[in-house]
Scaffold this motif. Structure first.
Motif, short mmCIF file in Angstrom:
data_model
loop_
_atom_site.label_atom_id
_atom_site.label_comp_id
_atom_site.label_asym_id
_atom_site.label_seq_id
_atom_site.Cartn_x
_atom_site.Cartn_y
_atom_site.Cartn_z
N TYR A 72 0.86 -1.18 0.00
CA TYR A 72 0.00 0.00 0.00
C TYR A 72 0.90 1.22 0.00
O TYR A 72 1.84 1.30 0.80
CB TYR A 72 -0.91 0.02 1.23
N ARG A 73 0.64 2.17 -0.89
CA ARG A 73 1.47 3.37 -1.00
C ARG A 73 0.68 4.57 -0.47
O ARG A 73 -0.24 5.07 -1.15
CB ARG A 73 1.88 3.61 -2.46
N PRO A 74 1.00 5.05 0.74
CA PRO A 74 0.27 6.17 1.32
C PRO A 74 0.32 7.43 0.46
O PRO A 74 -0.66 8.19 0.41
CB PRO A 74 0.97 6.40 2.67
N ALA A 75 1.46 7.68 -0.21
CA ALA A 75 1.60 8.91 -0.98
C ALA A 75 0.56 9.04 -2.08
O ALA A 75 0.08 10.13 -2.39
CB ALA A 75 3.01 8.98 -1.58
N THR A 76 0.20 7.90 -2.69
CA THR A 76 -0.80 7.91 -3.76
C THR A 76 -2.11 7.29 -3.31
O THR A 76 -3.07 7.21 -4.09
CB THR A 76 -0.28 7.15 -4.99
N ASP A 77 -2.17 6.84 -2.04
CA ASP A 77 -3.36 6.21 -1.48
C ASP A 77 -3.85 5.08 -2.38
O ASP A 77 -5.02 5.00 -2.73
CB ASP A 77 -4.47 7.25 -1.28
#
Length: 229
Positions: free
Chosen positions: A178-183
């Motif tokens: 999961y990539r928080p920066a791009t949600d």
């Protein structure tokens, strides 16, 4: 200027980071993009990379197992895309060929009058470095044959994923995260998972991370599980 880190330290540090994140490159609930392609290989020589090189290349998060040098790509009519960054590998030379000599120290010749070569063990092994590029970074190579999905979708699990509204991308990397920066959630191709259980366990695990975004449960995503934070 800081001295350049030894190759083994660079690989070890990256591997430690992946282990802390729970994404060791050899422990995956999915199969790499092609049967028998778990170990990175060179398509021009047909040989698999070994040892520290294999671990280093597996840790790069690529879905294609093919790695080759710039020259090897050009030799097969392909081209590394401009701006792509290569991955360093190292190999050791423990022997080399030298002209065979007789008891008097003269060269031994074969029937054609050519010097006979023999393999001699080096007193001090030599290390060499090379830079390789993944097939995903190269234009002109034949596409990797993807495995087809062999399992049936689980309706209840699909409803959960769909109802969440999460952005889920498949096949961009050979890892799940999961990539928080791009949600956004990123998963391997569905065909790489041998069973529905493997796929949904992985997808729903990443969905759990997704729920912690500041727009939802607002959990602390900056500190890994088990840390003081």
């Amino acid at each position: 200027m800081e001295p350049k880190k030894p190759f083994f330290e660079v690989v070890a540090e990256r591997l430690i980071e992946q282990l802390k994140a729970g994404t060791a490159p050899w422990q995956r609930p999915w199969e790499p993009g092609q049967p028998g392609a778990f170990i990175p290989m060179n398509p021009t020589t047909g040989k698999r990379y070994k040892g520290i090189n294999a671990i280093h290349l597996m840790g790069q998060g690529r879905t294609d197992s093919r790695w080759l040098t710039y020259k090897q790509a050009v030799a097969v009519g392909a081209q590394v895309r401009r701006g792509e960054k290569g991955t360093p590998i190292q190999y050791w030379k423990f022997t080399e060929e030298e002209p065979k000599t007789d008891e008097q120290g003269g060269p031994v010749l074969d029937a054609k009058g050519e010097p006979v070569m023999e393999e001699v063990k080096l007193e001090r092994p030599r290390v060499f470095f090379a830079t390789v590029f993944n097939a995903e970074q190269i234009d002109g190579l034949p596409p990797l044959q993807r495995k087809e999905q062999t399992w049936d979708a689980v309706e209840r699990a699909e409803r959960i994923l769909h109802a969440s509204g999460a952005a889920i991308h498949h096949g961009e990397h050979d890892r799940a995260f999961y990539r928080p920066a791009t949600d956004s959630i990123h998963l391997p191709h569905k065909g790489q998972f041998p069973t529905a259980d493997n796929y949904y366990a992985t997808a729903l695990h990443e969905l759990g991370h997704w729920t912690g975004h500041s727009h939802r449960l607002d959990r602390d995503l900056a500190h890994p599980f088990g840390s003081e934070g």
